[in-house]
Motif scaffolding. Structure first.
Motif, PDB file in Angstrom:
ATOM      1  N   LYS A 236       5.828  32.122  33.826  1.00 43.10           N
ATOM      2  CA  LYS A 236       4.650  32.286  34.684  1.00 43.10           C
ATOM      3  C   LYS A 236       3.574  31.226  34.422  1.00 43.10           C
ATOM      4  CE  LYS A 236       5.313  37.266  35.302  1.00 43.10           C
ATOM      5  NZ  LYS A 236       6.636  37.294  34.651  1.00 43.10           N
ATOM      6  N   PRO A 237       3.876  29.969  34.715  1.00 45.98           N
ATOM      7  CA  PRO A 237       2.812  28.957  34.631  1.00 45.98           C
ATOM      8  C   PRO A 237       1.810  29.177  35.755  1.00 45.98           C
ATOM      9  CG  PRO A 237       4.761  28.026  35.651  1.00 45.98           C
ATOM     10  CD  PRO A 237       5.150  29.403  35.198  1.00 45.98           C
ATOM     11  N   LEU A 238       0.698  28.471  35.652  1.00 45.11           N
ATOM     12  CA  LEU A 238      -0.336  28.574  36.672  1.00 45.11           C
ATOM     13  C   LEU A 238      -0.387  27.308  37.498  1.00 45.11           C
ATOM     14  CD1 LEU A 238      -3.209  30.043  34.442  1.00 45.11           C
ATOM     15  CD2 LEU A 238      -1.385  31.277  35.638  1.00 45.11           C
ATOM     16  N   ASP A 239      -0.875  27.432  38.739  1.00 47.77           N
ATOM     17  CA  ASP A 239      -1.057  26.231  39.551  1.00 47.77           C
ATOM     18  C   ASP A 239      -2.406  25.615  39.224  1.00 47.77           C
ATOM     19  OD1 ASP A 239      -2.992  27.710  40.888  1.00 47.77           O
ATOM     20  OD2 ASP A 239      -1.864  27.884  42.754  1.00 47.77           O
ATOM     21  N   ASP A 240      -2.783  24.573  39.956  1.00 46.70           N
ATOM     22  CA  ASP A 240      -4.016  23.858  39.620  1.00 46.70           C
ATOM     23  C   ASP A 240      -5.277  24.634  40.001  1.00 46.70           C
ATOM     24  OD1 ASP A 240      -3.808  23.608  42.347  1.00 46.70           O
ATOM     25  OD2 ASP A 240      -3.494  21.443  42.342  1.00 46.70           O
ATOM     26  N   GLN A 241      -5.093  25.855  40.517  1.00 51.49           N
ATOM     27  CA  GLN A 241      -6.234  26.723  40.772  1.00 51.49           C
ATOM     28  C   GLN A 241      -6.183  27.976  39.895  1.00 51.49           C
ATOM     29  OE1 GLN A 241      -7.408  27.258  44.964  1.00 51.49           O
ATOM     30  NE2 GLN A 241      -5.863  25.735  45.508  1.00 51.49           N
ATOM     31  N   GLY A 242      -5.276  27.931  38.904  1.00 53.32           N
ATOM     32  CA  GLY A 242      -5.199  29.027  37.960  1.00 53.32           C
ATOM     33  C   GLY A 242      -4.453  30.243  38.459  1.00 53.32           C
ATOM     34  N   ARG A 243      -3.620  30.093  39.496  1.00 52.56           N
ATOM     35  CA  ARG A 243      -2.878  31.225  40.049  1.00 52.56           C
ATOM     36  C   ARG A 243      -1.444  31.230  39.507  1.00 52.56           C
ATOM     37  NH1 ARG A 243      -4.419  29.708  46.204  1.00 52.56           N
ATOM     38  NH2 ARG A 243      -3.209  27.905  45.498  1.00 52.56           N
ATOM     39  N   VAL A 244      -0.906  32.410  39.262  1.00 48.28           N
ATOM     40  CA  VAL A 244       0.431  32.536  38.694  1.00 48.28           C
ATOM     41  C   VAL A 244       1.485  32.062  39.694  1.00 48.28           C
ATOM     42  CG1 VAL A 244       2.161  34.132  37.808  1.00 48.28           C
ATOM     43  CG2 VAL A 244      -0.241  34.438  37.186  1.00 48.28           C
ATOM     44  N   LYS A 245       2.399  31.208  39.217  1.00 45.74           N
ATOM     45  CA  LYS A 245       3.491  30.700  40.053  1.00 45.74           C
ATOM     46  C   LYS A 245       4.806  30.847  39.280  1.00 45.74           C
ATOM     47  CE  LYS A 245       3.034  28.668  43.494  1.00 45.74           C
ATOM     48  NZ  LYS A 245       2.524  27.339  43.813  1.00 45.74           N
ATOM     49  N   PRO A 246       5.473  31.997  39.386  1.00 49.51           N
ATOM     50  CA  PRO A 246       6.737  32.196  38.661  1.00 49.51           C
ATOM     51  C   PRO A 246       7.737  31.088  38.981  1.00 49.51           C
ATOM     52  CG  PRO A 246       5.987  34.245  39.654  1.00 49.51           C
ATOM     53  CD  PRO A 246       5.119  33.153  40.206  1.00 49.51           C
ATOM     54  N   THR A 247       8.449  30.637  37.961  1.00 43.54           N
ATOM     55  CA  THR A 247       9.387  29.535  38.147  1.00 43.54           C
ATOM     56  C   THR A 247      10.738  30.040  38.638  1.00 43.54           C
ATOM     57  OG1 THR A 247      10.039  29.673  35.815  1.00 43.54           O
ATOM     58  CG2 THR A 247       8.295  28.120  36.395  1.00 43.54           C
ATOM     59  N   PRO A 248      11.394  29.280  39.521  1.00 39.68           N
ATOM     60  CA  PRO A 248      12.682  29.717  40.067  1.00 39.68           C
ATOM     61  C   PRO A 248      13.829  29.596  39.076  1.00 39.68           C
ATOM     62  CG  PRO A 248      12.080  27.571  40.943  1.00 39.68           C
ATOM     63  CD  PRO A 248      10.895  28.056  40.170  1.00 39.68           C
ATOM     64  N   ASN A 249      14.854  30.350  39.346  1.00 39.35           N
ATOM     65  CA  ASN A 249      16.096  30.350  38.579  1.00 39.35           C
ATOM     66  C   ASN A 249      16.897  29.106  38.957  1.00 39.35           C
ATOM     67  OD1 ASN A 249      18.668  30.864  37.567  1.00 39.35           O
ATOM     68  ND2 ASN A 249      18.697  33.009  38.188  1.00 39.35           N
ATOM     69  N   LEU A 250      17.191  28.258  37.993  1.00 40.03           N
ATOM     70  CA  LEU A 250      17.944  27.033  38.261  1.00 40.03           C
ATOM     71  C   LEU A 250      19.357  27.085  37.684  1.00 40.03           C
ATOM     72  CD1 LEU A 250      15.303  24.190  37.722  1.00 40.03           C
ATOM     73  CD2 LEU A 250      15.888  25.435  39.811  1.00 40.03           C
ATOM     74  N   THR A 251      19.808  28.273  37.293  1.00 37.35           N
ATOM     75  CA  THR A 251      21.198  28.384  36.826  1.00 37.35           C
ATOM     76  C   THR A 251      22.118  28.436  38.050  1.00 37.35           C
ATOM     77  OG1 THR A 251      21.353  30.811  36.823  1.00 37.35           O
ATOM     78  CG2 THR A 251      20.363  29.751  34.883  1.00 37.35           C
ATOM     79  N   PRO A 252      23.418  28.272  37.855  1.00 36.90           N
ATOM     80  CA  PRO A 252      24.339  28.265  39.005  1.00 36.90           C
ATOM     81  C   PRO A 252      24.705  29.646  39.537  1.00 36.90           C
ATOM     82  CG  PRO A 252      25.535  27.734  36.995  1.00 36.90           C
ATOM     83  CD  PRO A 252      24.087  27.797  36.616  1.00 36.90           C
ATOM     84  N   ASP A 253      23.864  30.647  39.292  1.00 32.97           N
ATOM     85  CA  ASP A 253      24.114  31.960  39.884  1.00 32.97           C
ATOM     86  C   ASP A 253      24.019  31.844  41.403  1.00 32.97           C
ATOM     87  OD1 ASP A 253      24.280  35.015  39.379  1.00 32.97           O
ATOM     88  OD2 ASP A 253      22.603  34.807  40.793  1.00 32.97           O
ATOM     89  N   LYS A 254      25.022  32.377  42.101  1.00 30.49           N
ATOM     90  CA  LYS A 254      25.094  32.181  43.553  1.00 30.49           C
ATOM     91  C   LYS A 254      24.107  33.048  44.328  1.00 30.49           C
ATOM     92  CE  LYS A 254      29.898  30.535  43.774  1.00 30.49           C
ATOM     93  NZ  LYS A 254      29.495  29.203  44.290  1.00 30.49           N
ATOM     94  N   GLU A 255      23.664  34.142  43.748  1.00 28.02           N
ATOM     95  CA  GLU A 255      22.755  35.017  44.471  1.00 28.02           C
ATOM     96  C   GLU A 255      21.287  34.733  44.171  1.00 28.02           C
ATOM     97  OE1 GLU A 255      23.671  39.130  43.987  1.00 28.02           O
ATOM     98  OE2 GLU A 255      25.798  38.874  44.473  1.00 28.02           O
ATOM     99  N   THR A 256      20.986  34.436  42.910  1.00 28.50           N
ATOM    100  CA  THR A 256      19.572  34.293  42.536  1.00 28.50           C
ATOM    101  C   THR A 256      19.216  32.903  42.021  1.00 28.50           C
ATOM    102  OG1 THR A 256      19.958  35.053  40.255  1.00 28.50           O
ATOM    103  CG2 THR A 256      19.516  36.741  41.926  1.00 28.50           C
ATOM    104  N   GLY A 257      20.214  32.037  41.847  1.00 29.89           N
ATOM    105  CA  GLY A 257      19.971  30.691  41.336  1.00 29.89           C
ATOM    106  C   GLY A 257      20.274  29.629  42.379  1.00 29.89           C
ATOM    107  N   ILE A 258      20.817  28.514  41.920  1.00 28.68           N
ATOM    108  CA  ILE A 258      21.110  27.402  42.833  1.00 28.68           C
ATOM    109  C   ILE A 258      22.621  27.212  43.004  1.00 28.68           C
ATOM    110  CG2 ILE A 258      18.941  26.222  42.308  1.00 28.68           C
ATOM    111  CD1 ILE A 258      20.585  24.288  40.524  1.00 28.68           C
ATOM    112  N   GLY A 259      23.369  28.301  42.788  1.00 23.60           N
ATOM    113  CA  GLY A 259      24.823  28.217  42.886  1.00 23.60           C
ATOM    114  C   GLY A 259      25.328  27.804  44.250  1.00 23.60           C
ATOM    115  N   ASN A 260      24.544  28.051  45.299  1.00 25.01           N
ATOM    116  CA  ASN A 260      24.953  27.671  46.656  1.00 25.01           C
ATOM    117  C   ASN A 260      24.249  26.412  47.156  1.00 25.01           C
ATOM    118  OD1 ASN A 260      26.795  29.829  47.106  1.00 25.01           O
ATOM    119  ND2 ASN A 260      25.069  31.228  47.452  1.00 25.01           N
ATOM    120  N   TRP A 261      23.483  25.777  46.279  1.00 28.87           N
ATOM    121  CA  TRP A 261      22.802  24.551  46.684  1.00 28.87           C
ATOM    122  C   TRP A 261      23.776  23.366  46.641  1.00 28.87           C
ATOM    123  CZ3 TRP A 261      17.070  23.399  45.465  1.00 28.87           C
ATOM    124  CH2 TRP A 261      16.287  24.549  45.651  1.00 28.87           C
TER     125      TRP A 261
END
Length: 319
Positions: A236-261
């Motif tokens: 949960k890093p913050l953006d340049d206005q201090g708002r929470v921006k959860p980071t995406p899943n970059l593992t090759p999971d096909k449903e929740t990651g980048i497995g279909n990218w």
């Protein structure tokens, strides 16, 4: 029985008192200091080396140290550092001899970048990059850039604003995050003909894993693959206005990651900030325009080899 309860109560009170004294002591004292090892090192600068160093600095240093008003690396308030770490300011790393690194030797800079220990012995807190796995050649390139005539790093007498680390940061700096040892063996550049090796090197040393694993507090900078939720997102890093921006899943999971990218999808996202069938990337994720298509594709190929993690992360999109 009453005596037992009495002694138990006294024992608990003593433990609480000691804990309170410990907390007060930690809060009242600065980030720890350590012995500084003097090392002999002189950066080798060529036009190619400085160019390489600028490329690395653009991806590793500029985000935190660049003052957008002056265009120089004089430091600023880091609103994208989670508030739990305190009120954090990056420091002046121009060649100014009073407020910057103009009087630092190349050896002192190597020691800081490798171990996290400043030349006065103070440990640099968890939010500063420690380049523990970076090749010697790239460390040399960064220092050559910092000592170059590039306008971003020429002397600027902007005073530093000391960070105000939180109690949590001070505790972490004594327990979880400590200085790293200098490498005992040379660290070579990756074999650029080995796509996965190149991708792993970049994913490590651009600290992609740091944001895209579970939590900054459980990241392992010495052995990144041991980080909790390695590349599974949800940090949960913050953006340049201090708002929470959860980071995406970059593992090759096909449903929740980048497995279909596709490779092209990933390269376009990493370099241009464009996400297929979704809104563009925004702060704190800046497009890595400095990477070549080959380098960006190498990161993709490496990510395809890591263990899939099923972790759905909902993007935070603000108007």
């Amino acid at each position: 029985m009453k005596k037992v309860l009495k002694f138990l109560g006294i024992g608990i009170a003593a433990v609480l008192l000691l804990a309170g004294v410990f907390v007060i002591y930690i809060y009242a004292t600065p980030i720890p200091y350590y012995d500084v090892e003097k090392i002999a090192f002189q950066a080798k600068a060529t036009p190619q080396t400085v160019e390489r160093g600028e490329k690395l600095a653009q991806m590793l240093c500029v985000h935190c140290h660049l003052n957008h008003e002056t265009g120089k690396l004089v430091g600023r308030r880091l609103l994208d550092v989670p508030t739990e770490f305190g009120e954090i300011y990056s420091q002046n790393i121009t060649q100014d001899k009073v407020y910057g690194i103009g009087n630092w030797t190349d050896g002192e800079l190597v020691y800081l970048l490798r171990t996290g220990i400043k030349r006065n012995g103070q440990y640099s807190p968890p939010y500063m990059n420690k380049l523990t796995n970076m090749a010697d050649e790239d460390i040399n390139a960064i220092i050559a850039f910092l000592k170059s005539d590039n306008p971003m790093v020429t002397a600027d007498a902007t005073p530093d604003i000391p960070p105000r680390p939180s109690l949590l940061t001070k505790i972490l700096a004594r327990i979880a995050f400590k200085p790293y040892a200098l490498p005992t063996k040379p660290i070579p550049m990756p074999d650029t003909t080995n796509v996965q090796a190149l991708g792993k090197y970049l994913a490590y040393n651009l600290e992609c894993f740091s944001c895209h694993s579970a939590d900054f507090k459980s990241d392992d900078y010495l052995n990144p693959e041991l980080s909790v939720g390695y590349f599974g997102g949800g940090n949960k890093p913050l953006d340049d206005q201090g708002r929470v921006k959860p980071t995406p899943n970059l593992t090759p999971d096909k449903e929740t990651g980048i497995g279909n990218w596709t490779r092209e999808d990933f390269v376009n996202s990493l370099k241009n900030g464009i996400v297929k069938n979704d809104v563009a990337l925004t702060s704190p994720m800046s497009p890595y325009i400095q990477l070549t298509d080959k380098e960006a594709a190498a990161i993709y190929e490496y990510l395809r080899t890591i263990k899939p993690i099923h972790n759905k992360v909902v993007r935070a999109i603000y108007e």
